[in-house]
Structure formats: structure tokens, C-alpha cells
Design a protein around this motif. Structure first.
Motif, PDB file in Angstrom:
ATOM      1  N   GLY A 110      -2.238  -8.127  -6.941  1.00  0.00           N
ATOM      2  CA  GLY A 110      -3.352  -7.824  -6.048  1.00  0.00           C
ATOM      3  C   GLY A 110      -3.142  -8.288  -4.618  1.00  0.00           C
ATOM      4  O   GLY A 110      -4.105  -8.448  -3.869  1.00  0.00           O
ATOM      5  N   LEU A 111      -1.897  -8.467  -4.188  1.00  0.00           N
ATOM      6  CA  LEU A 111      -1.623  -8.962  -2.837  1.00  0.00           C
ATOM      7  C   LEU A 111      -1.485  -7.858  -1.787  1.00  0.00           C
ATOM      8  O   LEU A 111      -1.638  -8.125  -0.606  1.00  0.00           O
ATOM      9  CB  LEU A 111      -0.361  -9.832  -2.835  1.00  0.00           C
ATOM     10  CG  LEU A 111      -0.514 -11.192  -3.500  1.00  0.00           C
ATOM     11  CD1 LEU A 111       0.842 -11.884  -3.628  1.00  0.00           C
ATOM     12  CD2 LEU A 111      -1.485 -12.054  -2.712  1.00  0.00           C
ATOM     13  N   ALA A 112      -1.192  -6.638  -2.200  1.00  0.00           N
ATOM     14  CA  ALA A 112      -1.034  -5.549  -1.225  1.00  0.00           C
ATOM     15  C   ALA A 112      -2.398  -5.113  -0.707  1.00  0.00           C
ATOM     16  O   ALA A 112      -3.350  -4.969  -1.465  1.00  0.00           O
ATOM     17  CB  ALA A 112      -0.312  -4.368  -1.852  1.00  0.00           C
ATOM     18  N   ASP A 113      -2.491  -4.931   0.609  1.00  0.00           N
ATOM     19  CA  ASP A 113      -3.731  -4.471   1.232  1.00  0.00           C
ATOM     20  C   ASP A 113      -3.703  -2.973   1.500  1.00  0.00           C
ATOM     21  O   ASP A 113      -4.743  -2.333   1.570  1.00  0.00           O
ATOM     22  CB  ASP A 113      -3.947  -5.198   2.564  1.00  0.00           C
ATOM     23  CG  ASP A 113      -4.086  -6.688   2.372  1.00  0.00           C
ATOM     24  OD1 ASP A 113      -5.053  -7.098   1.719  1.00  0.00           O
ATOM     25  OD2 ASP A 113      -3.213  -7.436   2.850  1.00  0.00           O
ATOM     26  N   GLU A 114      -2.504  -2.451   1.679  1.00  0.00           N
ATOM     27  CA  GLU A 114      -2.361  -1.047   2.068  1.00  0.00           C
ATOM     28  C   GLU A 114      -1.054  -0.530   1.475  1.00  0.00           C
ATOM     29  O   GLU A 114      -0.075  -1.261   1.385  1.00  0.00           O
ATOM     30  CB  GLU A 114      -2.335  -0.964   3.594  1.00  0.00           C
ATOM     31  CG  GLU A 114      -2.317   0.418   4.166  1.00  0.00           C
ATOM     32  CD  GLU A 114      -2.428   0.380   5.684  1.00  0.00           C
ATOM     33  OE1 GLU A 114      -3.503   0.752   6.191  1.00  0.00           O
ATOM     34  OE2 GLU A 114      -1.453  -0.024   6.351  1.00  0.00           O
ATOM     35  N   ILE A 115      -1.074   0.735   1.071  1.00  0.00           N
ATOM     36  CA  ILE A 115       0.126   1.394   0.568  1.00  0.00           C
ATOM     37  C   ILE A 115       0.343   2.647   1.400  1.00  0.00           C
ATOM     38  O   ILE A 115      -0.554   3.485   1.506  1.00  0.00           O
ATOM     39  CB  ILE A 115      -0.009   1.798  -0.916  1.00  0.00           C
ATOM     40  CG1 ILE A 115      -0.391   0.606  -1.782  1.00  0.00           C
ATOM     41  CG2 ILE A 115       1.294   2.426  -1.416  1.00  0.00           C
ATOM     42  CD1 ILE A 115      -0.783   0.988  -3.207  1.00  0.00           C
TER      43      ILE A 115
END
Length: 161
Positions: A110-115
Motif C-alpha cells: 500500500g505504499l504506491a500513491d500513483e501508477i
């Protein structure tokens, strides 16, 4: 808190594809780059050295296999989720991530803010997908933008709800 943006390059049928200038531009604007060991070695071998001499790079790996000791490359060999969480919480800015292994770490924790997904107009053979080993963290994502690049590639930006 720093934002972590994950870049994914894939073919129409979801197979991994080689990154291009889009990632290069994003890396230049970011505070640092996050890679996995396989991507680090791929970049090193394809450039006959380390091309990112002005950008601090962190590599999540099983062991420190640093071939670029004189460059700004550091290896994260312990608890990657804890270390990346600490880095994310430390100040403002942007961290750009690229590579299947780092994608799994970021998305599963759950560390990614944007892909940012760039889809190339190619159908590739094989079962190897651009985002394998993702169990997910149950997060909801929304499309923030979608744009055609160079008249052929599609760039879709997803953000956490």
C-alpha cells in the motif's frame, strides 16, 4: 510525506515492455529512483555503466550487488517495506519507481500513491506479465488522466481514492 509514483510499461496484452523517455523525464524531476535488483542490473548492462549519475537511486534486493559504488546507488537489503515507509514519511517530494519487483513491494504494502501505465501498441507472446506477484492491498484506484503519446502509446495515470 513523499509521493511514490510507479511506472509500468506493457504491451496491449499486459506483457512487460521496455521503458522509454517518459520514465527518464519522470526520474529527472523526482527526488530519487526506486528499483528492484533485476531492473538495476538490466539498466546497468544496457548502458555499459550507470547512466543516472545525478539521481539518488535505491535498489530493493536480496543482497548488496552494487556494481556502481562511485555513483549514488544504495541497496535496501533488509525490511524493504519498513525502509520505504520511513523514506516516504521523511519530508516532501516525489519518488519514482520502476520494475516488477519494486512494483510488487509497493502495491502489496500500500505504499504506491500513483501508477502510470504506458501501453504500447504491440501484442507480445508469452505468459510473463508486467505486474506479476501482486497480491494487492485492497485499495481502490481511479483514472486521473489518459492520453495518447506519440500518436501510438497510451499513458493512463491511476491514483488512490
Amino acid at each position: 510525506m513523499k509521493q511514490i509514483t510507479l511506472y509500468v510499461y506493457q504491451t496491449i496484452n499486459g506483457c512487460a515492455a521496455r521503458a522509454d523517455k517518459q520514465v527518464d523525464d519522470a526520474v529527472l524531476k523526482a527526488d530519487c529512483l526506486l528499483l528492484d535488483e533485476e531492473t538495476y542490473l538490466d539498466v546497468f548492462m544496457n548502458h555499459l555503466g550507470w547512466p543516472l549519475t545525478e539521481k539518488e537511486t535505491f535498489v530493493v534486493a536480496q543482497a548488496d550487488c552494487n556494481l556502481t559504488e562511485k555513483e549514488g546507488v544504495q541497496f535496501i537489503t533488509g525490511d524493504a517495506v519498513a525502509e520505504l515507509s520511513r523514506m516516504k514519511a521523511a519530508g516532501d517530494g516525489t519518488m519514482v519507481a520502476y520494475g516488477e519487483g519494486i512494483a510488487a513491494v509497493l502495491l502489496n504494502s500500500g505504499l504506491a500513491d500513483e501508477i502510470v501505465v504506458v501501453t504500447l501498441p504491440v501484442v507480445a507472446g508469452g505468459d510473463e506479465k508486467a505486474l506479476r506477484h501482486i497480491t494487492g492491498d485492497g485499495a481502490a484506484w481511479v483514472v486521473r488522466s489518459c492520453k495518447v503519446l506519440d500518436g501510438e502509446k497510451v499513458r493512463t495515470v491511476y491514483g488512490r481514492v
